[in-house]
Design an enzyme around this catalytic site. Sequence first.
Site, mmCIF file in Angstrom:
data_model
loop_
_atom_site.group_PDB
_atom_site.id
_atom_site.type_symbol
_atom_site.label_atom_id
_atom_site.label_comp_id
_atom_site.label_asym_id
_atom_site.label_seq_id
_atom_site.Cartn_x
_atom_site.Cartn_y
_atom_site.Cartn_z
ATOM 1 N N LYS A 190 -105.450 69.311 1.196
ATOM 2 C CA LYS A 190 -105.078 70.157 2.201
ATOM 3 C C LYS A 190 -105.618 71.679 2.384
ATOM 4 O O LYS A 190 -105.971 72.098 3.245
ATOM 5 C CB LYS A 190 -103.547 70.127 2.278
ATOM 6 C CG LYS A 190 -103.162 68.802 2.938
ATOM 7 C CD LYS A 190 -101.443 68.591 2.928
ATOM 8 C CE LYS A 190 -101.032 68.448 1.659
ATOM 9 N NZ LYS A 190 -99.741 67.745 1.558
ATOM 10 N N ARG A 226 -96.322 56.860 -0.482
ATOM 11 C CA ARG A 226 -95.759 57.257 -1.743
ATOM 12 C C ARG A 226 -94.393 57.484 -1.550
ATOM 13 O O ARG A 226 -93.578 57.040 -2.495
ATOM 14 C CB ARG A 226 -96.644 58.490 -2.431
ATOM 15 C CG ARG A 226 -97.664 58.266 -2.860
ATOM 16 C CD ARG A 226 -98.578 59.427 -2.845
ATOM 17 N NE ARG A 226 -97.832 60.491 -3.701
ATOM 18 C CZ ARG A 226 -98.270 61.850 -3.685
ATOM 19 N NH1 ARG A 226 -98.964 62.099 -3.010
ATOM 20 N NH2 ARG A 226 -97.448 62.561 -4.598
ATOM 21 N N SER A 234 -103.094 65.720 -3.631
ATOM 22 C CA SER A 234 -102.649 65.822 -2.034
ATOM 23 C C SER A 234 -102.715 67.421 -1.672
ATOM 24 O O SER A 234 -102.953 67.611 -0.747
ATOM 25 C CB SER A 234 -101.123 65.387 -2.253
ATOM 26 O OG SER A 234 -100.482 65.685 -1.278
ATOM 27 N N ASP A 247 -104.209 61.950 3.692
ATOM 28 C CA ASP A 247 -103.209 62.467 2.631
ATOM 29 C C ASP A 247 -101.890 62.182 3.334
ATOM 30 O O ASP A 247 -100.762 61.733 2.759
ATOM 31 C CB ASP A 247 -103.400 64.014 2.287
ATOM 32 C CG ASP A 247 -102.045 64.371 1.643
ATOM 33 O OD1 ASP A 247 -101.746 63.977 0.457
ATOM 34 O OD2 ASP A 247 -101.432 65.272 2.329
ATOM 35 N N HIS A 274 -100.529 78.866 -1.932
ATOM 36 C CA HIS A 274 -99.783 77.815 -1.697
ATOM 37 C C HIS A 274 -98.598 77.568 -2.757
ATOM 38 O O HIS A 274 -98.641 77.707 -3.928
ATOM 39 C CB HIS A 274 -100.516 76.328 -1.713
ATOM 40 C CG HIS A 274 -99.687 75.161 -1.476
ATOM 41 N ND1 HIS A 274 -99.516 74.950 -0.134
ATOM 42 C CD2 HIS A 274 -99.202 74.306 -2.302
ATOM 43 C CE1 HIS A 274 -98.842 73.865 -0.300
ATOM 44 N NE2 HIS A 274 -98.586 73.298 -1.353
#
Length: 435
Positions: free
Chosen positions: A187, A168, A183, A161, A82
């Site tokens: 995921k 946010r 967050s 999330d 990621h």
Amino acid sequence: MRMYDLILKKRNGEELSKEEINFFVDGYTKGEIPDYQVSSLLMAIYFQKMNSRETADLTMAMVNSGDILSLKDIEGIKVDKHSTGGVGDTTTLVLGPMVASLGIPVAKMSGRGLGHTGGTIDKLESFKGFSVEMPEEKFIRNVNNIKLAVGGQTGDLAPADKKLYALRDVTGTVDNISLIASSIMSKKIAAGADAIVLDVKVGEGAFMKTKEDALHLAKEMVSIGRNLKRNTVAVISDMDQPLGKAIGNALEVEEAIETLKGNGPKDLLELCMTLGSEMVVLAEKAKDKNEARQMLMETIESGKALNKLKEFVAAQGGDISPIDDTSLFPHAKYVIPVESDRDGVVCKIHSQNIGIIAMELGAGRATKESTIDLAVGLVLNKKRGEKVSKGDVIAYIHANDMEKAEKAKAKILESYVIEKDYEDNIPLIYEVVTK
Ligand code: URA
Ligand code: CA
């Protein structure tokens, strides 16, 4: 339990218990706790921070708010990669085929891009017919057979999330390390990863503007991973200039193909080798990073990785003919050179601006509803540290609209900082965090 008490507790700098964290995440996801109270708690978290235990509990509360993808029917250690979001970041398209061609399962859930950073799915749709929509069984079968599949978000992964991130975004509480770390990790864990390699970008084009902040975020995510029994490694890499040369969908796919053919930009290749070798080691396919690097290099030299790309694109319905002949990709009507207005050395390329310029040309979405023009974007001809003379081409604009191209030209010149003297000493890889 009352939400009001949780807000006061955090406002006063106290720790929230696991039960309290579960209470607000669960209540907010179900719509039982209103936005204004959660906003208030988020602001308290922003100022008072959360410790590692609270951050891990928040992560798991968000994982448990929805479906958890089971990859148990996929053989082998599933390593996910990621990136925290960069400009012109084409690594997934290069790394996926390289790693998969070594027999390592890559089961990737990906998203569409929003704002100035592009999404992998948008890029892959440069292949006519390519689709990420498929039943879970087919996704799993493809990973078992080909070792590589990219799916859109199937199921309802980490819905808490989704809601919290949106809140946010409008309450000034995005850039808190614990909130970002939980967050991202929620995921990845909901998507079924056994091990995770994170690319934490640092610099002007990234969430984290300084090395200290990036290191802090990296450590927080690695610590969540350890707390939740997912081996996690974070690589801190430079986003003070865009990665590679191409920014835009089909342009970046072309760049990825060139890289798999051995003709890619040095920085893109090096980042892929660094992230890839961490993935290969976590998947227990090599004894150390050196061996992993050699294995990865061989996948390019032998053409194995390029063949893997073909197999993967074909399995998801895409036309693979542009892989051998990239002129078959969608191309923009106009290709306009941007010339330097002075002599000197490139000492900065404002990556965020470059991302926004590409988006305004049509390569990205300004809002969720915008449609993408696959053909447009930018190709940078000069990167940081390179000498330029007045009149040299520093970049090419690929556009379908002349008016937009003219605007882009002026903005590109503003985004390049060219000085008389400059010595480039910003590393591509700052650090690899393993604990
Ligand atoms: N990316 C995410 O997924 N979450 C954040 O909070 C920030 C970046
Ligand atoms: Ca690129």
